[in-house]
Scaffold this active site. Structure first.
Site, PDB file in Angstrom:
ATOM      1  CD1 TRP A 165      -0.006  -1.517   3.089  1.00 46.37           C
ATOM      2  CD2 TRP A 165       0.689   0.596   3.268  1.00 46.37           C
ATOM      3  NE1 TRP A 165       0.835  -1.446   4.177  1.00 46.37           N
ATOM      4  CE2 TRP A 165       1.273  -0.153   4.310  1.00 46.37           C
ATOM      5  CE3 TRP A 165       0.982   1.962   3.179  1.00 46.37           C
ATOM      6  CZ2 TRP A 165       2.142   0.412   5.248  1.00 46.37           C
ATOM      7  CZ3 TRP A 165       1.845   2.522   4.114  1.00 46.37           C
ATOM      8  CH2 TRP A 165       2.414   1.747   5.133  1.00 46.37           C
ATOM      9  CG  ASN A 166       5.126   1.243   0.715  1.00 48.95           C
ATOM     10  OD1 ASN A 166       4.763   0.468  -0.164  1.00 48.95           O
ATOM     11  ND2 ASN A 166       6.360   1.290   1.158  1.00 48.95           N
ATOM     12  CE  LYS A 189      -3.165  -9.730  -1.723  1.00 44.90           C
ATOM     13  NZ  LYS A 189      -3.504  -8.368  -1.255  1.00 44.90           N
ATOM     14  N   PRO A 190      -3.578  -6.433  -5.129  1.00 39.89           N
ATOM     15  CG  PRO A 190      -5.154  -4.720  -5.364  1.00 39.89           C
ATOM     16  CD  PRO A 190      -4.894  -6.172  -5.713  1.00 39.89           C
ATOM     17  CB  ALA A 191      -1.930  -3.366  -0.128  1.00 37.00           C
ATOM     18  N   GLY A 243       6.564  -6.340  -0.005  1.00 32.95           N
ATOM     19  CA  GLY A 243       5.867  -6.193   1.270  1.00 32.95           C
ATOM     20  C   GLY A 243       6.815  -6.507   2.407  1.00 32.95           C
ATOM     21  CG  LEU A 266      11.225  -9.331   1.205  1.00 34.86           C
ATOM     22  CD1 LEU A 266      11.810 -10.583   1.813  1.00 34.86           C
ATOM     23  CD2 LEU A 266       9.721  -9.492   0.996  1.00 34.86           C
ATOM     24  CB  CYS A 299      11.359  -0.903   1.951  1.00 33.87           C
ATOM     25  SG  CYS A 299      11.057  -0.624   0.228  1.00 33.87           S
ATOM     26  CD  GLU A 400      10.756  -1.953   7.100  1.00 31.65           C
ATOM     27  OE1 GLU A 400      11.137  -1.553   5.995  1.00 31.65           O
ATOM     28  OE2 GLU A 400      10.000  -2.937   7.226  1.00 31.65           O
TER      29      GLU A 400
END
Ligand code: ADP
Length: 496
Positions: A165-166, A189-191, A243, A266, A299, A400
């Site tokens: 989603w970011n 498949k999106p968030a 993700g 990631l 990230c 994180e």
């Protein structure tokens, strides 16, 4: 190939709209179950749309469509795939303002940042339109005089994609563009937080004439059943995921167990090193510009700022000045630099790390708290924060953060600082400020991270490889490397 007059304005988010379709086999469908879920604006908590709550059956339908389309799509000419991607780039560029508004509504980032992301997203469409026509083979000699080798590069097949989603538009095009350029078909498949942006991307692909089944969209509130299908169905030949490390590790493990190719982008825990020879004011300005992008929900966001002892005062005072001036609020407001975090869990995670650091002796020179007064009370806000005196026994030093917190660590031993920076399971991005050529080269070579910015806080572009080492992932997106992830190498041996 753009159908005249066929372009609805996506993202008219001022009106609440009902979106009740997924894109499967070239048509917009409801979930088989008929279920839906709501999407909310993280700044206001308002519902801005409704999307289908897909299940394993819907994912299977989409995979069947992608599988059926693969034969014809993979044998189209590279030139025609390039034309399609150019058309998508053109349409995304024409629509950039409405896409940016949709993104700010759904994801929360300031409008200026949304505009920049749409441009970045479109860059992948153009870059891979160009790259599509550059996939070549090789003609190799053999030790046998009567033999020749021909090496052919062919698309891997159906690709299952899972996106975060970011960066809710660019993370799609960064996967879809090279896959389509290579001749793959896909199911994405999106968030669950940002399906409306995903839908807007698929509207573009539909309108430029992407053949039915080539690109399929499945939305779902619970991603697990879809992930299960993506990683076990034999028709899927590759998983492309962006993700968290925990989810990526799990999905990559199952997919690899079924001998699918995987690329996973990631988490990260980026060090930012200010060497003694650097200009601390310039470095602090760079840190402020970088750290608060997307409210720190990136990230590649710096999570450990190592500042040499002699620069502490200059660096910290410049950063205090910059962070104090960062305006927090709804991304649609003028001058806002930090928008909401994605949800309450994200705020709680940031607050937990900051509180832990303060309880162990760190000092919040700016911020250090949730924002709960009106108008922040309806959304998920955390104050832009500068933490000084951070040490390695604090959670924020290792975990994180994904929030607007800049943790500063003072160091004395220049020979040790690369070891400190490397002392993490992550390996995505690192940043270095130095004016010494040898220090720059040593740092670039010595840092075990996939991306190193040297006096540069924006080391990303469609033409550049993006990806991490260690727990930050496998594979690269963007650049020539990005399309190679979607290609198989085939050898032909020819006896004369
Ligand atoms: P974050 O914590 O940043 O939301 P996640 O890794 O949970 O990161 O989410 C990234 C993407 O992975 C999203 O599209 C999410 O729906 C998806 N996802 C999360 N868990 C699973 C799962 N078990 N199977 C498939 N997709 C998943």
């Amino acid at each position: 190939m753009i159908l005249p007059g066929a372009a609805p304005v996506p993202g008219n988010v001022l009106l609440r709209r009902i979106v009740d379709h997924m894109f499967i086999d070239g048509s917009w469908d409801e979930a088989r179950s008929g279920k839906t879920f709501e999407v909310t604006d993280p700044a206001t908590g308002e519902a801005i749309g409704t999307v289908p709550d897909g299940s394993a059956e819907d994912a299977l339908d989409a995979i069947a469509a992608a599988d059926a389309a693969f034969g014809s799509w993979s044998t189209t000419t590279a030139q025609s795939r390039a034309d399609l991607l150019y058309a998508a780039w053109q349409l995304m560029t024409e629509r950039s303002e409405s896409l940016a508004r949709l993104m700010t509504s759904e994801q929360g980032k300031p409008l200026k940042a949304s505009r920049a992301e749409v441009k970045y997203a479109a860059d992948f469409l153009r870059f891979y339109a160009e790259e599509a026509t550059r996939v070549t083979g090789e003609w190799l000699p053999s030790a046998r005089a009567d033999q020749r080798f021909l090496v052919l590069r062919q698309p891997v097949g159906v690709v299952a994609m899972v996106t975060p989603w970011n960066y809710p538009i660019s993370m799609l095009t960064r996967k879809m563009a090279p896959a389509l350029a290579a001749g793959c078909t896909l199911v994405l498949k999106p968030a669950e937080a940002t399906p409306l942006c995903a839908r807007a991307v698929f509207e573009i692909f539909e309108e430029v004439g992407t053949p039915a089944g080539v690109a399929n969209l499945v939305t779902a509130l619970d991603p697990k059943p879809i992930g299960e299908v993506f990683t076990t169905d034999p028709r899927v030949r590759k998983l492309a995921f962006t993700g968290s490390t925990a989810v990526g590790r799990h999905l990559a493990g199952v997919a690899a167990g079924n001998l699918k190719r995987v690329s996973v982008e990631l988490g990260g825990h980026a060090p930012f090193i200010v060497f003694p020879d650097a200009d601390p004011v310039r470095a602090a300005k760079g840190a402020a510009a970088l750290k608060f992008l997307n409210a720190g929900q990136a990230c590649i966001s710096p999570n450990r700022l190592y500042v040499s002892e002699q620069h502490q005062d200059a660096f910290v005072s410049t950063l205090v000045d910059r962070v104090s001036k960062v305006k927090t609020g709804n991304g649609f407001e003028d001058g806002v630099g930090v928008g909401p975090l994605v949800n309450e869990a994200a705020v709680a995670k940031v607050a937990g790390q900051v509180d832990d650091a303060i309880s162990l002796g760190a000092e919040a020179l700016v911020g250090g708290r949730r924002l709960t007064d009106e108008p922040f009370d309806r959304g998920h806000f955390y104050a832009p924060t500068l933490l000084a005196g951070v040490r390695d026994d604090m959670r924020i030093y290792r975990e994180e953060t994904f929030g607007p917190v800049a943790p500063v660590i003072s160091y004395g031993d220049v020979d040790e600082v690369l070891n400190l920076a490397n002392d993490t399971n992550y390996g995505l991005a690192a940043y270095v400020y130095t004016n010494d050529f040898s220090t720059a080269i040593r740092a670039f070579e010595g840092l075990r991270f996939g991306i190193v910015g040297i006096n540069d806080v924006n080391p990303t572009a469609a033409s550049a490889p993006f990806g991490g080492m260690k727990d930050s992932g496998i594979g690269r997106e963007g650049s020539h490397d990005g399309i190679a992830e979607y290609l198989e190498t085939k050898l032909g041996g020819f006896a004369l």
